[in-house]
Scaffold this motif. Sequence first.
Motif, PDB file in Angstrom:
ATOM      1  N   PHE A  93      10.993   4.354  -3.272  1.00 48.95           N
ATOM      2  CA  PHE A  93       9.864   5.237  -3.061  1.00 48.95           C
ATOM      3  C   PHE A  93      10.278   6.185  -1.954  1.00 48.95           C
ATOM      4  O   PHE A  93      10.708   5.748  -0.871  1.00 48.95           O
ATOM      5  CB  PHE A  93       8.610   4.469  -2.650  1.00 48.95           C
ATOM      6  CG  PHE A  93       7.401   5.351  -2.490  1.00 48.95           C
ATOM      7  CD1 PHE A  93       6.741   5.847  -3.595  1.00 48.95           C
ATOM      8  CD2 PHE A  93       6.945   5.719  -1.226  1.00 48.95           C
ATOM      9  CE1 PHE A  93       5.634   6.670  -3.465  1.00 48.95           C
ATOM     10  CE2 PHE A  93       5.844   6.548  -1.077  1.00 48.95           C
ATOM     11  CZ  PHE A  93       5.186   7.027  -2.201  1.00 48.95           C
ATOM     12  N   VAL A  94      10.173   7.472  -2.221  1.00 49.56           N
ATOM     13  CA  VAL A  94      10.598   8.487  -1.267  1.00 49.56           C
ATOM     14  C   VAL A  94       9.369   9.040  -0.564  1.00 49.56           C
ATOM     15  O   VAL A  94       8.410   9.481  -1.212  1.00 49.56           O
ATOM     16  CB  VAL A  94      11.372   9.615  -1.972  1.00 49.56           C
ATOM     17  CG1 VAL A  94      11.813  10.664  -0.956  1.00 49.56           C
ATOM     18  CG2 VAL A  94      12.571   9.050  -2.717  1.00 49.56           C
ATOM     19  N   LYS A  95       9.404   9.009   0.760  1.00 52.36           N
ATOM     20  CA  LYS A  95       8.283   9.479   1.568  1.00 52.36           C
ATOM     21  C   LYS A  95       8.820  10.383   2.658  1.00 52.36           C
ATOM     22  O   LYS A  95       9.527   9.928   3.561  1.00 52.36           O
ATOM     23  CB  LYS A  95       7.528   8.297   2.173  1.00 52.36           C
ATOM     24  CG  LYS A  95       6.278   8.686   2.951  1.00 52.36           C
ATOM     25  CD  LYS A  95       5.551   7.447   3.448  1.00 52.36           C
ATOM     26  CE  LYS A  95       4.279   7.819   4.198  1.00 52.36           C
ATOM     27  NZ  LYS A  95       3.568   6.609   4.697  1.00 52.36           N
ATOM     28  N   GLU A  96       8.486  11.677   2.535  1.00 53.25           N
ATOM     29  CA  GLU A  96       8.970  12.679   3.484  1.00 53.25           C
ATOM     30  C   GLU A  96      10.495  12.629   3.537  1.00 53.25           C
ATOM     31  O   GLU A  96      11.153  12.793   2.520  1.00 53.25           O
ATOM     32  CB  GLU A  96       8.308  12.478   4.855  1.00 53.25           C
ATOM     33  CG  GLU A  96       6.793  12.653   4.801  1.00 53.25           C
ATOM     34  CD  GLU A  96       6.103  12.365   6.113  1.00 53.25           C
ATOM     35  OE1 GLU A  96       6.770  11.898   7.063  1.00 53.25           O
ATOM     36  OE2 GLU A  96       4.881  12.610   6.188  1.00 53.25           O
ATOM     37  N   LYS A  97      11.085  12.331   4.700  1.00 53.58           N
ATOM     38  CA  LYS A  97      12.535  12.338   4.822  1.00 53.58           C
ATOM     39  C   LYS A  97      13.151  10.961   4.571  1.00 53.58           C
ATOM     40  O   LYS A  97      14.375  10.823   4.585  1.00 53.58           O
ATOM     41  CB  LYS A  97      12.950  12.827   6.211  1.00 53.58           C
ATOM     42  CG  LYS A  97      12.591  14.278   6.489  1.00 53.58           C
ATOM     43  CD  LYS A  97      13.083  14.691   7.865  1.00 53.58           C
ATOM     44  CE  LYS A  97      12.740  16.157   8.152  1.00 53.58           C
ATOM     45  NZ  LYS A  97      13.222  16.565   9.500  1.00 53.58           N
ATOM     46  N   ASP A  98      12.324   9.980   4.349  1.00 56.16           N
ATOM     47  CA  ASP A  98      12.824   8.617   4.223  1.00 56.16           C
ATOM     48  C   ASP A  98      12.678   8.096   2.800  1.00 56.16           C
ATOM     49  O   ASP A  98      11.843   8.545   2.027  1.00 56.16           O
ATOM     50  CB  ASP A  98      12.079   7.684   5.176  1.00 56.16           C
ATOM     51  CG  ASP A  98      12.391   7.975   6.634  1.00 56.16           C
ATOM     52  OD1 ASP A  98      13.559   8.280   6.927  1.00 56.16           O
ATOM     53  OD2 ASP A  98      11.476   7.903   7.468  1.00 56.16           O
ATOM     54  N   ARG A  99      13.501   7.111   2.463  1.00 56.06           N
ATOM     55  CA  ARG A  99      13.387   6.421   1.182  1.00 56.06           C
ATOM     56  C   ARG A  99      13.438   4.921   1.455  1.00 56.06           C
ATOM     57  O   ARG A  99      14.079   4.468   2.399  1.00 56.06           O
ATOM     58  CB  ARG A  99      14.501   6.847   0.228  1.00 56.06           C
ATOM     59  CG  ARG A  99      15.912   6.505   0.700  1.00 56.06           C
ATOM     60  CD  ARG A  99      16.944   6.971  -0.318  1.00 56.06           C
ATOM     61  NE  ARG A  99      18.293   6.572   0.045  1.00 56.06           N
ATOM     62  CZ  ARG A  99      19.304   7.415   0.248  1.00 56.06           C
ATOM     63  NH1 ARG A  99      19.116   8.712   0.135  1.00 56.06           N
ATOM     64  NH2 ARG A  99      20.518   6.949   0.550  1.00 56.06           N
ATOM     65  N   GLU A 138       0.813  -1.212   0.000  1.00 58.15           N
ATOM     66  CA  GLU A 138       0.000   0.000   0.000  1.00 58.15           C
ATOM     67  C   GLU A 138       0.850   1.267   0.000  1.00 58.15           C
ATOM     68  O   GLU A 138       0.312   2.375   0.039  1.00 58.15           O
ATOM     69  CB  GLU A 138      -0.915   0.011   1.239  1.00 58.15           C
ATOM     70  CG  GLU A 138      -1.823  -1.205   1.364  1.00 58.15           C
ATOM     71  CD  GLU A 138      -2.789  -1.326   0.199  1.00 58.15           C
ATOM     72  OE1 GLU A 138      -3.257  -0.277  -0.289  1.00 58.15           O
ATOM     73  OE2 GLU A 138      -3.064  -2.461  -0.227  1.00 58.15           O
ATOM     74  N   LEU A 139       2.165   1.115  -0.041  1.00 61.50           N
ATOM     75  CA  LEU A 139       3.056   2.269   0.061  1.00 61.50           C
ATOM     76  C   LEU A 139       2.943   3.184  -1.157  1.00 61.50           C
ATOM     77  O   LEU A 139       3.075   4.396  -1.054  1.00 61.50           O
ATOM     78  CB  LEU A 139       4.501   1.784   0.230  1.00 61.50           C
ATOM     79  CG  LEU A 139       5.570   2.844   0.450  1.00 61.50           C
ATOM     80  CD1 LEU A 139       5.345   3.556   1.783  1.00 61.50           C
ATOM     81  CD2 LEU A 139       6.970   2.207   0.426  1.00 61.50           C
TER      82      LEU A 139
END
Length: 266
Positions: free
Chosen positions: A164-170, A99-100
């Motif tokens: 997949f990059v989400k906010e400060k994380d990948r 679901e990411l």
Amino acid sequence: PVLIKGTPADPTEWPASVYAQMGNSRCTATVVGESVLLTAAHCVSNGGTAKFSVGPHQYSSKCTHSPHYRGNATADWALCQVDGKVGGIKFENVNTDPELYKVGDELLLTGYGCIRPGGGGGNDGTYRIGKAKIKRLSSGNDNDIVTYQGAALCFGDSGGPAFFVKEKDRYVVSVNSRGDISTTSYLVAVATDQFTNFSKDWLSKTGLKICGLSKDATNCRTSTPPLPEGKDFEIDTEVASLKGTVKAQYLDYFDNIVSVMTEFLN
């Protein structure tokens, strides 16, 4: 153009992405645990060796194909056991949450490969990154994520991670597999039953840890805290008593779950 419509990356930001030597050829690969390398099965023979460097240190690893790769080109994963502990860097996180991301989202394609449509250039030790849109997701035994409109894989990018990059994380969500060397790329997703089964079996046999899959893995890059184990409850009614744990992914509904069970026991 680079990576086919990408840009050279700052190597200090990507220390776990390596250019691995497999016999007479090279592929991109990712260090995802202190003794674990992730790459593509088509890059190395089953039981074969992948050699790579991190800073001044050189490592060798023994690679194992996913058993699903026999007869299924979309199960193009290999996990490699490094001959020592890779030190001095943070390891990339593997994320198996289906679901990411969704169709239309962008993935960050990466690799050390060639730079021209049809092949040519690159393969010069420069790590390159570029965004591409998701056109199709994996389904059933077809583990491919298909991307287009933007960066595209070229020879030598095989085995590398797409993020997949989400906010400060990948998060590593796939391994580079195939493409038309122009606009369309095929990435083998890790959020699939076949990868989950393969990685669990491999981890059980080796006793190693993978960032994102093993809760006690160390030196992982992400700043996202791990999910809690769960929350215990105890219900005592005139009819019966019950003790248990609500799993981490359902903690938002903890009160409702306990309330429903209490009503049932009454």
